[in-house]
Write a protein that holds these residues in place. Structure first.
Motif, PDB file in Angstrom:
ATOM      1  N   LEU A 179     101.817  79.957 -16.030  1.00  0.00           N
ATOM      2  CA  LEU A 179     102.686  80.328 -17.174  1.00  0.00           C
ATOM      3  C   LEU A 179     102.184  81.579 -17.785  1.00  0.00           C
ATOM      4  O   LEU A 179     100.796  81.606 -18.149  1.00  0.00           O
ATOM      5  CB  LEU A 179     102.692  79.208 -18.258  1.00  0.00           C
ATOM      6  CG  LEU A 179     103.607  78.053 -17.470  1.00  0.00           C
ATOM      7  CD1 LEU A 179     103.500  77.028 -18.381  1.00  0.00           C
ATOM      8  CD2 LEU A 179     105.145  78.509 -17.458  1.00  0.00           C
ATOM      9  N   ASP A 198     106.553  83.499 -20.835  1.00  0.00           N
ATOM     10  CA  ASP A 198     107.033  82.331 -20.299  1.00  0.00           C
ATOM     11  C   ASP A 198     107.141  81.409 -21.611  1.00  0.00           C
ATOM     12  O   ASP A 198     108.181  80.675 -21.504  1.00  0.00           O
ATOM     13  CB  ASP A 198     106.609  81.823 -19.201  1.00  0.00           C
ATOM     14  CG  ASP A 198     106.607  82.478 -17.893  1.00  0.00           C
ATOM     15  OD1 ASP A 198     107.662  83.094 -17.540  1.00  0.00           O
ATOM     16  OD2 ASP A 198     105.773  82.401 -16.922  1.00  0.00           O
ATOM     17  N   ARG A 257     112.948  78.514 -18.453  1.00  0.00           N
ATOM     18  CA  ARG A 257     111.706  79.425 -18.065  1.00  0.00           C
ATOM     19  C   ARG A 257     110.715  78.802 -17.336  1.00  0.00           C
ATOM     20  O   ARG A 257     109.924  79.154 -16.367  1.00  0.00           O
ATOM     21  CB  ARG A 257     111.280  80.199 -19.075  1.00  0.00           C
ATOM     22  CG  ARG A 257     112.367  81.275 -19.604  1.00  0.00           C
ATOM     23  CD  ARG A 257     111.613  82.225 -20.621  1.00  0.00           C
ATOM     24  NE  ARG A 257     111.762  83.361 -19.841  1.00  0.00           N
ATOM     25  CZ  ARG A 257     111.189  84.579 -20.384  1.00  0.00           C
ATOM     26  NH1 ARG A 257     110.169  84.543 -21.345  1.00  0.00           N
ATOM     27  NH2 ARG A 257     111.467  85.895 -19.729  1.00  0.00           N
ATOM     28  N   THR A 306     109.377  79.050 -13.597  1.00  0.00           N
ATOM     29  CA  THR A 306     108.019  79.465 -13.313  1.00  0.00           C
ATOM     30  C   THR A 306     107.326  78.396 -12.391  1.00  0.00           C
ATOM     31  O   THR A 306     106.273  78.667 -11.282  1.00  0.00           O
ATOM     32  CB  THR A 306     107.257  79.783 -14.428  1.00  0.00           C
ATOM     33  OG1 THR A 306     107.798  80.963 -14.922  1.00  0.00           O
ATOM     34  CG2 THR A 306     105.922  80.358 -14.094  1.00  0.00           C
TER      35      THR A 306
END
Length: 60
Positions: A24, A28, A42, A46
């Motif tokens: 991350l 993010d 998000r 990810t």
């Protein structure tokens, strides 16, 4: 989740998420009040983690 987290605890949660999901970025985790769903989305995109996994990391 109770409004994701109180704003004052967000930095603690970011640290936990970064420890668990090292991929991350700060982008993010750029939490904007009222954007809880987008932030979790998000993180999911990810990391590939489920919403439940992410909420558990934040709440623990």
């Amino acid at each position: 989740m109770n409004k994701l987290i109180a704003k004052g605890n967000w930095n603690v949660a970011k640290g936990k998420l970064k420890q668990k999901y090292g991929e991350l970025s700060d982008d993010d985790l750029a939490y904007v009040e009222g954007k809880e769903e987008e932030t979790i989305g998000r993180i999911q995109k990810t990391t590939g983690a489920t919403r439940e996994e992410i909420e558990k990391v934040i709440n623990d």
